[in-house]
Design an enzyme around this catalytic site. Structure first.
Site, mmCIF file in Angstrom:
data_model
loop_
_atom_site.group_PDB
_atom_site.id
_atom_site.type_symbol
_atom_site.label_atom_id
_atom_site.label_comp_id
_atom_site.label_asym_id
_atom_site.label_seq_id
_atom_site.Cartn_x
_atom_site.Cartn_y
_atom_site.Cartn_z
ATOM 1 N N SER A 1 0.818 -1.210 0.000
ATOM 2 C CA SER A 1 0.000 0.000 0.000
ATOM 3 C C SER A 1 0.850 1.256 0.000
ATOM 4 O O SER A 1 0.322 2.365 -0.031
ATOM 5 C CB SER A 1 -0.919 0.009 1.231
ATOM 6 O OG SER A 1 -0.158 -0.128 2.418
ATOM 7 N N HIS B 1 -2.111 -3.518 -5.509
ATOM 8 C CA HIS B 1 -2.607 -3.118 -4.196
ATOM 9 C C HIS B 1 -4.084 -3.457 -4.070
ATOM 10 O O HIS B 1 -4.945 -2.759 -4.600
ATOM 11 C CB HIS B 1 -2.371 -1.622 -3.979
ATOM 12 C CG HIS B 1 -2.860 -1.132 -2.650
ATOM 13 N ND1 HIS B 1 -3.235 0.179 -2.422
ATOM 14 C CD2 HIS B 1 -3.058 -1.776 -1.464
ATOM 15 C CE1 HIS B 1 -3.634 0.301 -1.178
ATOM 16 N NE2 HIS B 1 -3.535 -0.864 -0.580
ATOM 17 N N GLU C 1 -5.188 -1.308 -7.315
ATOM 18 C CA GLU C 1 -4.248 -0.375 -7.928
ATOM 19 C C GLU C 1 -3.114 -1.177 -8.551
ATOM 20 O O GLU C 1 -2.462 -1.966 -7.856
ATOM 21 C CB GLU C 1 -3.696 0.601 -6.889
ATOM 22 C CG GLU C 1 -4.738 1.574 -6.353
ATOM 23 C CD GLU C 1 -4.182 2.502 -5.289
ATOM 24 O OE1 GLU C 1 -4.659 3.646 -5.206
ATOM 25 O OE2 GLU C 1 -3.273 2.080 -4.528
ATOM 26 N N ASN D 1 -4.703 5.785 -0.994
ATOM 27 C CA ASN D 1 -4.178 6.105 0.335
ATOM 28 C C ASN D 1 -3.662 7.540 0.421
ATOM 29 O O ASN D 1 -3.693 8.152 1.484
ATOM 30 C CB ASN D 1 -3.069 5.129 0.722
ATOM 31 C CG ASN D 1 -3.625 3.799 1.180
ATOM 32 O OD1 ASN D 1 -4.820 3.689 1.464
ATOM 33 N ND2 ASN D 1 -2.792 2.793 1.255
#
Length: 324
Positions: free
Chosen positions: A154, A175, A187, A230
């Site tokens: 992440s 991800h 991702e 994130n």
């Protein structure tokens, strides 16, 4: 070359790894899960079976729950014909036999020797660059030349992880979001040496995969600190931590405000406990080291304290909230 995936290797059978294995198995892929001990792998198998049991129950009870929801929300009693129509539309797509087929497709091992015929490997160990590089060095020795090697990270640098291999063009980030059995986004993050063919192959492959609820939705994201979700999400969460630390409102009221006022399905503190305080702590550290955008300029002292107290959220039964 168009990637054909028959066999998928998973390194790390924890919460994320076991769910990724589950997803691949229900999509008909042969799966081999590696972890450091048989004890860990026993827990992996238990988690997979529990998740598949939950999927089975969801399918078996979905129609009845929808009938109850409609009657309760409309205050109207449905006719037998209407109920039959709903039951036909929402008839189970996952059965006991499909569950057995999925479980039969999953094998476990403590050795990389079992990875000699994989087409794709997804590493899902702890967020630590050195440990991931050690894993990828082993994968480089034991996987076929055509196999794509992916890290489920992440925040860490894909390029750094790929540097431990002799084929960085075949390494990328995948991800998954917690829990991947219900959240469809992935991702896809190329490193500086990742080939466009590798990226396209993985996007095409993951576009054919479904989790327990939806088709998976891969998006290509540049290798930057925090990637995309994130980078945005943790900035919001860090502001929530600051509001709590400044005494603006209680944790529960901040969670309520973001759900009832901003339309979020889960408040920032509830989400933090689900994601894991340890994960957030490591991601924040990595993002600050790599200086990404304007995210998280002021570190949260609460996150730091909870991390060092071993209160990681739901996984340890205590985080911002107490789940004991």
């Amino acid at each position: 070359m168009v990637l054909f995936v028959k066999r998928v290797g998973i390194v790390g059978g924890g919460a994320m790894g076991s769910q990724i294995a589950d997803i691949m198995a229900i999509n008909g892929k042969e799966v081999i899960v590696k972890d450091v001990s048989e004890e860990f792998l026993k827990k992996t198998n238990e988690n997979i079976e529990k998740n598949l049991n939950d999927l089975l129950e969801f399918n078996l009870t979905r129609a009845d729950k929808e009938i109850t929801r409609i009657e309760k929300s409309t205050q109207i009693k449905l006719t037998d014909e209407q109920k039959e129509k709903i039951q036909e539309t929402l008839k189970p797509k996952f059965t006991e036999s499909l569950k057995k087929e999925a479980l039969d497709k999953i094998q476990t091992t403590t050795s990389y020797e079992e990875f000699s015929e994989v087409d794709l490997v997804i590493e899902a160990i702890v967020e630590n660059t050195k440990l991931k590089q050690e894993v990828f060095s082993e994968l480089d020795k034991h996987t076929p030349t055509h196999a794509i090697l992916a890290t489920n990270t992440s925040s860490l640098s894909i390029t750094e992880v790929a540097s431990a291999t002799n084929k960085p063009e075949k390494v990328l980030g995948m991800h998954f979001f917690n829990p991947p059995i219900t959240l469809p986004l992935i991702e896809i993050i190329p490193g500086i040496e990742t080939s466009e063919e590798t990226v396209n192959d993985i996007i095409d492959f993951m576009s054919t995969i479904r989790n327990h609820r939806y088709p998976m939705q891969p998006i290509k994201v540049k290798e930057v600190p925090g990637f995309l979700v994130n980078r945005i999400l943790f900035a919001m969460m860090n502001e929530a931590y600051s509001c709590y630390e400044d005494g603006v409102a209680s944790m529960r009221d901040i969670d309520l405000a973001m759900k009832a006022g901003a339309g979020m399905p889960m408040g920032p503190f509830e989400l933090s406990d689900l994601v894991g305080i340890d994960v957030i702590h490591h991601v924040q550290d990595e993002v600050r080291k790599m200086v990404g955008g304007n995210t998280m300029n002021q570190p949260s002292q609460t996150i730091r304290k909870l991390y060092h107290a071993g209160r990681y959220g739901k996984k340890t039964k205590r985080g911002f909230y107490d789940y004991r």
